[in-house]
Design a protein around this motif. Sequence first.
Motif, short mmCIF file in Angstrom:
data_model
loop_
_atom_site.label_atom_id
_atom_site.label_comp_id
_atom_site.label_asym_id
_atom_site.label_seq_id
_atom_site.Cartn_x
_atom_site.Cartn_y
_atom_site.Cartn_z
N GLU A 11 -4.60 1.41 6.34
CA GLU A 11 -5.01 2.01 5.07
C GLU A 11 -5.91 3.22 5.34
O GLU A 11 -5.75 4.29 4.73
CB GLU A 11 -5.78 0.96 4.26
CG GLU A 11 -5.41 0.93 2.80
CD GLU A 11 -6.03 -0.28 2.09
OE1 GLU A 11 -5.79 -0.41 0.91
OE2 GLU A 11 -6.77 -1.06 2.74
N THR A 34 2.35 -2.76 1.31
CA THR A 34 2.82 -3.87 0.48
C THR A 34 3.52 -4.91 1.34
O THR A 34 3.28 -6.11 1.23
CB THR A 34 3.82 -3.38 -0.59
OG1 THR A 34 3.29 -2.21 -1.15
CG2 THR A 34 4.03 -4.43 -1.64
N GLU A 87 1.16 -3.31 -5.46
CA GLU A 87 0.33 -2.80 -4.36
C GLU A 87 -1.12 -2.63 -4.81
O GLU A 87 -2.05 -3.04 -4.11
CB GLU A 87 0.89 -1.48 -3.85
CG GLU A 87 0.04 -1.00 -2.70
CD GLU A 87 0.68 0.15 -1.95
OE1 GLU A 87 1.83 -0.02 -1.52
OE2 GLU A 87 0.03 1.18 -1.80
N SER A 126 -4.13 -4.75 -3.24
CA SER A 126 -5.25 -4.04 -2.62
C SER A 126 -6.56 -4.48 -3.23
O SER A 126 -7.55 -4.71 -2.53
CB SER A 126 -5.13 -2.54 -2.82
OG SER A 126 -4.12 -2.03 -2.05
#
Length: 691
Positions: free
Chosen positions: A681, A5, A288, A292
């Motif tokens: 990620e 984030t 978040e 995303s």
Amino acid sequence: MMVLTKKMIEIRNILARVGQSSTLTLPSIVVIGSQSSGKSSVLEAIVGHEFLPKGSNMVTRRPIELTLINTPDSDVEYGEFVDLGLGKIHDFSSIQRTLTELNQAVPDAQCVSDDPIRLSISSPNVPDLSLIDLPGYIQVVGQNQPPILKQKISELCDKYIQPPNVILAISAADVDLANSTALRASRRVDPRGERTIGVVTKMDLVDPMRGAEILNDKQYPLRLGYVGVVSRAPTMAGLFKKGNTNLTSAITKNENAFFSAHPLEFGQGSDVLVGTSTLRKKLMHVLEQTMSASLQSTGDAIRQELEEATYEFKVQYNDRPLSAESYLAESLDAFKHSFKEFTEGFGRPQMHELLKNELDQRMLDLLAARYWNKPIYDLAVPIAEPNSLVDLPTADPTNLYWRRQLDASTSALTKLGVGRLATTVVANAIQSRIDALIGHSTFVNHPFARQAITDAASSILNDRFYSTSDQVENCIKPFKFEIDMEEREWALGRDHVQGVLKKELSACEKALKDMEAHVGGRRKLKEVMNFVDKARKGDIIVEGESHVGAGGFSAALLAKGREAVFLRDRADIIKMRMMAVKSKQCANMQNKYHCPEVFLDAVASKLASTAVLFLNVELLSEFYYNFPRELDMRLGRHLSDEQVEKFAKEDPKIKRHLEVIKRKELLELVLDKMESLRQLEGREKERSKSG
Ligand code: GDP
């Protein structure tokens, strides 16, 4: 996960600097609610400090883009206004004051402004979040508020609640949800309730049963649900306000006490979400997720934008790198170069010519006043005095009258303030050459630089002015008492003055010609000139006021006629004097009293030559030495980065060029960051799989 984030918010903020289209942005959480719904209290509970403007009047007039940055390794808390350059502000009441001032600066007539205030708050106690606080909806327009205000606020909010932003719709528990302006607005843009979080404040003001019912609302179902809060600080908040003590724990304590007092309605098994800390977690999670989800599409948009910027840079600017500093440096170098060229072509001979021309004019004025003085004819006073000049060639050289005339003329010429005149003429010439240089340089499109260069030149010239004119005046002083003239100087003067007279003659003739056109033809002018001539000789007696006209001519025409007669006579005299100057008599310096034109011209030349010697040392050399240094002072290293940037952007072409480069750099930076985010990620996923 939190690192993601943070990185996404960072990317979001860089994108905000790129500006441009709305596709180039990552989502944020937009906070809407009616006035007094408790919106500020909720935000402050999340931040842990009182920092929003308070007051009975509408206090929020601009969106506040709030970036919360979690700093787990530090125990200091501070805010920063991104665009103001005020540095870190540790005192939250000072942040509150600044926000209040920024809001109040929006003029009443404008109501609200969509120019956001960007504020970031760093603290170990805040989550990583990006929130946008908007002016509260108003129900009833206040007495001193313009009626259009309500609509303007609504329009501003509508701009921000567009996808992909998440809407945080604040409603108070003591107001029927069906009447919640925030929820109504959100339904318009998010009819299926997919990106709206409902916050119900003031849960303590309704019966717990009723409160639980609201949170379970089925009429306006929201996929992200409702969270109930009691976000008013307990009464002892007064104590907290004083310092920078964190509000969150006090509010949470208060809230927990309230909700746990009603376990049936709000406890574990109740299925409703309550509490500020629950809300914080939810916000983090939702943001978040949403970020995303838009990463892919935003990434694509960024890549496309980058391609366009790269293409523009290549095609329009030939991939030529440019920075505001390099542009300024190059412009300055080029300017100095052209100045150097100018200095090579402007020296003593040029100054001499300028000054001589000026003195020639003064000499002509003197000759006109003392020698070419045919009386000024007036219709009412016919005069028939003999023309003194006619007698000049035959006059006795020892005649005192002619001696005095020449002495007086010479004295007038040497005492007219040559120092000042010479300095002014040269200084003006330099200044106007500098202006011309600016006109041909890149600086021509830059008002700031143009002014700086002009100022640089005039400050040196002004600095030198008085001492130079004094010096020059001093060094021509001997000529005021005695003039030693050599044959050679006389010959040059005789030669030169013929050109001067010739020029003066054609000026007279041209003026006469222009007058013909002016009065309506040659014949007409002749007629009125005849009349003037006759009146002058006394052949015609003109009676009465001449301003009404006479002889069938209007007063204006008569005035023209007199002017024309004057010009014609002046031309005649000059022709006569040209012949005299050419004659044998004037070849001999001994006959100077018969040839004042030659003598005065030679004197003027002496004055000019002497003046130029000193001007060269006192003014020109000084200027040539100091000007480039003065330019460096004013346009070089002394400028701040902002000034340099502002300077470069004054030229629209340079501005575009710089902006393309800047955009390209920012977009590349963002893509870089996105790539590292993607890798992060991936690693997180790996870890959670293996773990
Ligand atoms: P805003 O105008 O929407 O920003 O609302 P504020 O946060 O300024 O709150 C309006 C009023 O409601 C203030 O007097 C607050 O103290 C009060 N208030 C806010 N939240 C609560 C709450 O949870 N319970 C109670 N009882 N009062 C609250």
